[in-house]
Write a protein that holds these residues in place. Structure first.
Motif, PDB file in Angstrom:
ATOM      1  N   ALA A  93       0.815  -1.465   0.046  1.00 22.51           N
ATOM      2  CA  ALA A  93       0.023   0.162   0.051  1.00 22.51           C
ATOM      3  C   ALA A  93       0.789   1.279   0.275  1.00 22.51           C
ATOM      4  CB  ALA A  93      -0.970  -0.005   1.218  1.00 22.51           C
ATOM      5  N   CYS A  94       0.437   2.213  -0.380  1.00 19.44           N
ATOM      6  CA  CYS A  94       1.468   3.527  -0.697  1.00 19.44           C
ATOM      7  C   CYS A  94       1.634   4.032   0.662  1.00 19.44           C
ATOM      8  CB  CYS A  94       0.625   4.594  -1.365  1.00 19.44           C
ATOM      9  SG  CYS A  94       1.330   6.091  -1.238  1.00 19.44           S
ATOM     10  N   LEU A  95       2.944   4.384   0.786  1.00 16.41           N
ATOM     11  CA  LEU A  95       3.778   4.522   2.013  1.00 16.41           C
ATOM     12  C   LEU A  95       3.431   6.014   2.432  1.00 16.41           C
ATOM     13  CD1 LEU A  95       6.990   2.794   1.193  1.00 16.41           C
ATOM     14  CD2 LEU A  95       5.446   2.192   2.934  1.00 16.41           C
ATOM     15  N   HIS A  96       2.815   6.868   1.410  1.00 20.43           N
ATOM     16  CA  HIS A  96       2.874   8.277   1.583  1.00 20.43           C
ATOM     17  C   HIS A  96       4.244   8.701   1.977  1.00 20.43           C
ATOM     18  CE1 HIS A  96      -1.433   8.438   0.751  1.00 20.43           C
ATOM     19  NE2 HIS A  96      -1.484   7.085   1.261  1.00 20.43           N
ATOM     20  N   CYS A  97       5.069   8.272   1.091  1.00 20.08           N
ATOM     21  CA  CYS A  97       6.783   8.802   1.489  1.00 20.08           C
ATOM     22  C   CYS A  97       7.027  10.012   1.918  1.00 20.08           C
ATOM     23  CB  CYS A  97       7.397   8.468   0.286  1.00 20.08           C
ATOM     24  SG  CYS A  97       7.256   6.631  -0.374  1.00 20.08           S
ATOM     25  N   HIS A  98       8.244  10.255   2.828  1.00 18.25           N
ATOM     26  CA  HIS A  98       8.627  11.565   3.009  1.00 18.25           C
ATOM     27  C   HIS A  98       9.392  12.156   1.796  1.00 18.25           C
ATOM     28  CE1 HIS A  98       7.851  11.500   7.455  1.00 18.25           C
ATOM     29  NE2 HIS A  98       8.211  10.441   7.452  1.00 18.25           N
ATOM     30  N   ASN A 121       7.937   5.383 -11.514  1.00 13.81           N
ATOM     31  CA  ASN A 121       8.856   5.946 -10.660  1.00 13.81           C
ATOM     32  C   ASN A 121       8.658   5.564  -9.033  1.00 13.81           C
ATOM     33  OD1 ASN A 121      10.827   7.503 -11.780  1.00 13.81           O
ATOM     34  ND2 ASN A 121      10.604   9.168 -10.267  1.00 13.81           N
ATOM     35  N   CYS A 122       7.622   4.882  -8.758  1.00 11.20           N
ATOM     36  CA  CYS A 122       7.412   4.389  -7.336  1.00 11.20           C
ATOM     37  C   CYS A 122       8.310   3.330  -7.141  1.00 11.20           C
ATOM     38  CB  CYS A 122       6.115   4.174  -7.184  1.00 11.20           C
ATOM     39  SG  CYS A 122       5.570   3.355  -5.537  1.00 11.20           S
ATOM     40  N   PRO A 123       9.187   3.396  -6.226  1.00 10.25           N
ATOM     41  CA  PRO A 123      10.046   2.298  -6.199  1.00 10.25           C
ATOM     42  C   PRO A 123       9.309   1.151  -5.413  1.00 10.25           C
ATOM     43  CG  PRO A 123      10.746   3.953  -4.553  1.00 10.25           C
ATOM     44  CD  PRO A 123       9.743   4.578  -5.321  1.00 10.25           C
ATOM     45  N   TYR A 124       8.334   1.261  -4.776  1.00 11.78           N
ATOM     46  CA  TYR A 124       7.688   0.122  -4.054  1.00 11.78           C
ATOM     47  C   TYR A 124       6.371  -0.354  -4.855  1.00 11.78           C
ATOM     48  CZ  TYR A 124       9.759   3.149  -0.528  1.00 11.78           C
ATOM     49  OH  TYR A 124      10.938   3.946  -0.142  1.00 11.78           O
ATOM     50  N   ASP A 125       6.403  -0.108  -6.171  1.00 10.02           N
ATOM     51  CA  ASP A 125       5.328  -0.686  -6.892  1.00 10.02           C
ATOM     52  C   ASP A 125       3.924  -0.294  -6.441  1.00 10.02           C
ATOM     53  OD1 ASP A 125       7.035  -1.601  -8.944  1.00 10.02           O
ATOM     54  OD2 ASP A 125       7.327  -3.486  -8.291  1.00 10.02           O
ATOM     55  N   ASN A 126       3.634   0.731  -5.796  1.00  9.38           N
ATOM     56  CA  ASN A 126       2.543   0.943  -5.058  1.00  9.38           C
ATOM     57  C   ASN A 126       1.420   1.764  -5.873  1.00  9.38           C
ATOM     58  OD1 ASN A 126       2.966  -0.712  -2.801  1.00  9.38           O
ATOM     59  ND2 ASN A 126       3.893   1.055  -1.808  1.00  9.38           N
ATOM     60  N   ILE A 127       1.795   1.939  -7.228  1.00 12.57           N
ATOM     61  CA  ILE A 127       0.649   2.642  -8.094  1.00 12.57           C
ATOM     62  C   ILE A 127       0.152   1.606  -9.346  1.00 12.57           C
ATOM     63  CG2 ILE A 127       0.535   4.614  -9.709  1.00 12.57           C
ATOM     64  CD1 ILE A 127       2.113   6.259  -8.021  1.00 12.57           C
ATOM     65  N   GLN A 128      -1.145   1.404  -9.417  1.00 19.62           N
ATOM     66  CA  GLN A 128      -1.494   0.869 -10.310  1.00 19.62           C
ATOM     67  C   GLN A 128      -2.273   1.644 -11.545  1.00 19.62           C
ATOM     68  OE1 GLN A 128      -1.031  -2.469  -9.994  1.00 19.62           O
ATOM     69  NE2 GLN A 128      -0.614  -2.082  -8.013  1.00 19.62           N
ATOM     70  N   ILE A 168       9.008   9.755  -4.406  1.00 24.15           N
ATOM     71  CA  ILE A 168       9.743   9.959  -5.646  1.00 24.15           C
ATOM     72  C   ILE A 168       8.578  10.020  -6.826  1.00 24.15           C
ATOM     73  CG2 ILE A 168      11.210   8.588  -7.165  1.00 24.15           C
ATOM     74  CD1 ILE A 168      11.915   7.710  -3.890  1.00 24.15           C
ATOM     75  N   CYS A 169       7.588   9.299  -6.554  1.00 25.10           N
ATOM     76  CA  CYS A 169       6.526   9.269  -7.771  1.00 25.10           C
ATOM     77  C   CYS A 169       5.873  10.597  -8.090  1.00 25.10           C
ATOM     78  CB  CYS A 169       5.226   8.485  -7.038  1.00 25.10           C
ATOM     79  SG  CYS A 169       4.693   9.285  -5.547  1.00 25.10           S
ATOM     80  N   MET A 170       6.183  11.638  -7.461  1.00 25.55           N
ATOM     81  CA  MET A 170       5.772  13.059  -7.844  1.00 25.55           C
ATOM     82  C   MET A 170       6.654  13.471  -8.547  1.00 25.55           C
ATOM     83  SD  MET A 170       3.961  14.209  -4.372  1.00 25.55           S
ATOM     84  CE  MET A 170       4.085  15.774  -4.483  1.00 25.55           C
TER      85      MET A 170
HETATM   86  S1  SF4 Z   1       6.563   6.765  -4.113  1.00 21.86           S
HETATM   87 FE1  SF4 Z   1       5.172   4.923  -3.959  1.00 21.86          FE
HETATM   88  S2  SF4 Z   1       4.872   4.429  -2.014  1.00 21.86           S
HETATM   89 FE2  SF4 Z   1       6.103   6.466  -1.894  1.00 21.86          FE
HETATM   90  S3  SF4 Z   1       4.337   8.015  -1.981  1.00 21.86           S
HETATM   91 FE3  SF4 Z   1       4.831   7.868  -4.106  1.00 21.86          FE
HETATM   92  S4  SF4 Z   1       3.074   6.131  -4.539  1.00 21.86           S
HETATM   93 FE4  SF4 Z   1       3.256   6.161  -2.647  1.00 21.86          FE
END
Ligand code: SF4
Ligand code: SF4
Lengths: 277, 613
Positions: B488-493, B530-537, B496-498
């Motif tokens: 699940a998205c970690l809502h990263c500090h 770009n999400c390194p955790y594969d949390n975007i579909q 990188i996805c942005m």
């Molecule tokens: S990089 Fe991935 S896990 Fe982190 S905020 Fe973006 S979508 Fe969520």
């Protein structure tokens, strides 16, 4: 040294104390009503019906996750301890007598099934997750048959290749005589009743026995086989446990609704036929 | 001059120039060692003109091209890592809150910086709306796995033909906005946007073009980094600007510095050093690194910031990224904890050395960069002169206590920050796991206690009910010691996805959630890759009849294109922390067994408490 009590222990103690106090109050109230010649069976019946409704509301809460209706874990706590309380109330209501008459017997039977399945469910929910967590990779229930199939094929490939390359049948015989049954996908019932721990140790023992008279190359294969045996054990544990964790609800929920309907019928009859004072 | 030698099979630094309109042959032609031919193709002529103008812009004028190595010439950087943008009046160049990794130099015209927060709808973001009751009921009634439906969907943005993939967004209601806001004009030759680009923090102001046909050079971070490395005058210029605009507020936000008198703050602002460690694009390699090497190898691969037993020459403040704190143990390195943004290291040692000048101790731990780290260093003598005198005796005692304890027991960690004994509280395996998997980046990571989880999937069902039948996470993921980090998205500090989102559709809400604005998402899947955790579909969207939707701009050069040739419309989806739900994240509230919780991974205390419930 101050001992810090863990959160769950603290919560259990607090809830148990609350249950005890409520239980004692219920008994006292019962006695008071009895002494005052009030219709305590009617009051306890209504209290029980209300409690049943509240207990059933937990399921409705699950269907409405968007409503700000407390966390489901709070509801579960209420559900569990009110469940215990309802057993006491049921006892008081029936004056701890054996039921008589079709409706009373059906009601008591339904109540017993619901209460018992609830206790079993509680026990399973607390005892099986740690067992699954320790047994290996967490898996989703639906994916288990796929893993069983894949693992069996992997093992058979490994055995065949070893036989071809080593020119001996030690590993092949081991598989055919002792391991093939272990790797056969089992029904959930077989997974549960087939004593998975015993099967695991037996399979490992058989591998150990063969190790004594095989060469270095085969030892590596046997090590791989040991890992696969453990994986299959995990699949059995996951399958059996997850089946039980889902299965008890198939008893608890339908019987709850039957109990609710029967209770309403009982309440209606009691109201209609209770002589007014 | 020659271009970098490239092998056809290995991707090279300049395989894809930033300006997709500048053909690689043209770049090669302009960078060749031999004199340029008299007759240049138009495109090359224009690029050459651009180079000449760019190099005369004040922000870049003093750069000495001879300092650049042969394989990384200045012109090569400008041609490959920069692109020319032409902006119309009121067109948004930088939007407050967006993440971006480029800096901008104005070549012609001017831009207006708007320092005040602007409402989301003026910035083309769409406003945050909570779902109404009926919409929530309707959503809950949909079956799990129903197709993703978007009714009356319209595409708001189309790729600008002249500027690669960047769509144009205009500020709405400009006269009124400018009337009531604090603004500042930035003129031709000046630079902007480099602070957020290099520090990977959100843009803190909105900047719009003040004139029609404003020409701007956009330099991507790779180019910025190289310019900073080989052009000391450029580095100085960037750092001066950072000191002027970024450092002061940041230092004043720290407890230890907030109370200092203005003269001391000024001294610190002038004397603080900047350090950057690790790879800015760590996310590109970390998964490979994780699967390929042993824990010890991974540790060795992390750049050393400070070595245990080195003299501490300053108080280190983490400005961005994460730092691994370790100390030597039986010939290896034992990880003690990690530090995140705003956390410091070195005060304990400095305090000790200040109090006992005859028994100077070195750093008690090694610090390593996990991914990419941005650090500020306040020199030791300034800590002694400005900060220590302002500390109360209890603060001094608090920061000195771990040292005493360590001397007494010869075991415990020496720390500035309480989180440094995290290893003891989380356990060594868990600590390494969270760092290796970069879960520490999460501000709302979903952790599941497998000892309590009955696999009932109530959490997944609740998620589906609150998202029109489609759950936004998978109850599956890496696990360690009975704790699973769900997919699940970690809502990263450090989200990188942005960074690559061309429309800013994926953004951070004021309340911290990283969410995707469905109406401005163009389905380019940049965020998902770009999400390194594969949390975007990326999901195919359907209309109300369940049929796939297709792009509406199917005419090009007057020719009608095959409607299906571009594929159906897609949208990026991920966990949005139920930001539009009144009750908050449905997954957490739905778990009956207290097995699922969301954590800010910097809050080690809460995680440790949860683990030992
Ligand atoms: S990089 Fe991935 S896990 Fe982190 S905020 Fe973006 S979508 Fe969520
Ligand atoms: S709701 Fe809780 S117990 Fe059920 S699957 Fe989700 S995390 Fe596990």
């Amino acid at each position: 040294m101050a001992v810090s009590i863990k959160f769950f222990v603290k919560r259990r103690l607090a809830n148990a104390a609350l249950l005890l106090v409520t239980g004692v109050l219920c008994v006292l109230l019962w006695r008071t009503l009895e002494a005052a010649l009030r219709p305590q069976a009617l009051y306890s019946g209504f209290a029980l019906l209300l409690l049943l409704l509240l207990l059933t509301a937990f399921n409705a809460r699950k269907k409405l996750p968007f409503l700000p209706l407390l966390r489901a874990s709070h509801w579960l706590q209420f559900h569990v301890y009110s469940g215990f309380l309802s057993v006491l109330l049921y006892g008081l209501h029936t004056e701890f007598r054996f039921p008589s008459g079709t409706l009373e017997i059906s009601l008591s039977l339904l109540f017993a099934i619901v209460a018992l399945s609830g206790f079993v469910g509680l026990y399973l929910s607390r005892s099986l997750p740690p067992l699954m967590a320790r047994s290996g990779e967490p898996l989703t229930y639906e994916a288990i048959p796929k893993f069983e199939f894949r693992l069996r094929r992997e093992v058979e490939d490994l055995v065949q290749t070893t036989e071809k390359s080593s020119g001996t049948s030690a590993v092949g015989d081991l598989y055919l005589q002792h391991l093939s049954a272990h790797f056969k996908p089992r029904s959930v019932w077989a997974s549960l009743l087939g004593k998975p721990k015993k099967m695991l140790s037996r399979a490992l023992e058989n591998i150990d026995k063969v190790q004594r008279y095989t060469g270095e190359d085969e030892h590596e294969v046997l090590e791989k086989l040991r890992a696969c045996v453990r994986q299959k054990h995990n699949l059995d544990i996951q399958k059996g446990s997850q089946f039980l964790l889902r299965g008890w609800l198939f008893v608890h929920i339908p019987f709850t609704y039957s109990l609710l309907i029967t209770s309403f019928a009982h309440a209606w009859i009691a109201l209609v036929y209770t002589p007014s004072r | 001059m020659s271009t970098e030698l490239t092998s056809p099979s290995i991707p090279q630094r300049w395989d894809s120039p930033f300006d997709s309109l500048l053909a690689p042959e043209i770049i090669a032609l302009l960078l060749q060692d031999a004199p340029l031919p008299e007759e240049l193709p138009d495109e090359a002529g224009r690029a050459l003109q651009m180079l000449i103008r760019v190099k005369s812009a004040p922000a870049l004028a003093g750069i000495d091209p001879t300092r650049f190595p042969q394989h990384l010439p200045l012109d090569g950087i400008l041609l490959n890592d920069a692109r020319l943008l032409t902006k119309d009046i009121n067109e948004i160049i930088i939007r407050e809150g967006d993440y971006g990794n480029s800096a901008f130099v104005i070549l012609r015209g001017s831009v207006t910086l708007i320092a005040d927060n602007l409402p989301a709808h003026l910035l083309g973001r769409g406003s945050r709306e909570r779902k109404g009751f009926m919409a929530m009921v309707k959503g809950a009634l949909r079956r799990k796995g129903d197709p993703e439906t978007r009714v009356h969907h319209t595409e708001r943005f189309e790729a600008g033909s002249d500027q690669g993939d960047a769509p144009s967004i205009f500020l709405q209601d400009v006269p009124r906005v400018l009337d009531g806001s604090r603004t500042h004009t930035i003129h031709a030759g000046e630079m902007f946007g480099e602070i957020a680009a290099l520090g990977r923090c959100p843009r803190n102001a909105t900047i719009i073009s003040a004139e029609a046909n404003t020409e701007i050079l956009e330099i991507r971070w790779q180019g910025l980094r190289d310019l900073m490395s080989f052009a000391p005058e450029f580095k100085e210029h960037v750092e001066d600007r950072y000191r002027q605009f970024g450092l002061r507020p940041l230092l004043q936000g720290l407890d230890l510095i907030r109370r200092l008198d203005p003269a001391h703050v000024e001294t610190l602002v002038q004397e603080t050093r900047f350090e950057r460690h690790g790879r800015f694009d760590w996310y590109g390699t970390y998964q490979k690194l994780l699967s390929a090497s042993s824990a010890a190898d991974r540790l060795r691969n992390e750049p050393m910031i400070l070595m245990e037993s080195d003299y501490i020459n300053g108080l280190m403040i983490v400005r961005g990224g994460f730092v691994r704190v370790s100390h030597s143990h039986h010939g290896g390195e034992k990880t003690i904890s990690y530090l995140g943004m705003g956390q410091t290291y070195g005060l304990t040692e400095i305090l000790h050395n200040h109090a006992h000048p005859d028994q100077v101790i070195p750093a008690q731990h090694s610090l390593r960069a996990i991914g990419y780290v941005d650090i500020l260093v306040i020199p030791t003598h300034l800590v002694e002169e400005c900060i220590i005198p302002s500390m109360t005796p209890s603060e001094v005692a608090e920061h000195s206590r771990p040292l005493r304890t360590q001397r007494e027991t010869n075991d415990l960690a020496l720390t500035d920050h309480s989180s440094l004994d995290a290893r003891d509280r989380l356990g060594p395996g868990m600590m390494d796991f969270l760092m290796d998997k970069r879960t520490i980046n999460g501000s709302a990571a979903m952790l599941i206690d497998l000892d309590r989880c009955t696999r009932c999937d109530d959490c997944v069902r609740a998620c589906a009910s609150t998202h029109d039948g489609n759950p936004r996470f998978i109850r599956y993921g890496d696990h360690q010691e009975g704790v699973q980090v769900a997919q699940a998205c970690l809502h990263c500090h450090d989200p990188i996805c942005m960074i690559p989102c061309p429309t800013g559709a994926i953004h951070r809400e004021d309340t911290g959630e990283v969410v995707i604005n469905d109406s401005t998402c163009i389905g380019c899947s940049s965020c998902a890759s770009n999400c390194p955790y594969d949390n975007i579909q990326m999901v195919e969207i359907r209309d109300e009849h369940g049929l796939p939707q297709f792009p509406s701009h199917h005419e090009q050069d007057g020719e009608r294109l095959n409607l299906f040739s571009e594929g159906s419309l897609k949208r990026a989806t991920k966990c949005d922390l139920c930001f539009d739900q009144k009750a908050g994240p449905a997954c957490v509230r739905a778990c009956p067994h207290d097995a699922l919780q969301r954590f800010d991974m910097q809050d080690i205390d809460s995680i440790a408490q949860w683990l030992s419930r």
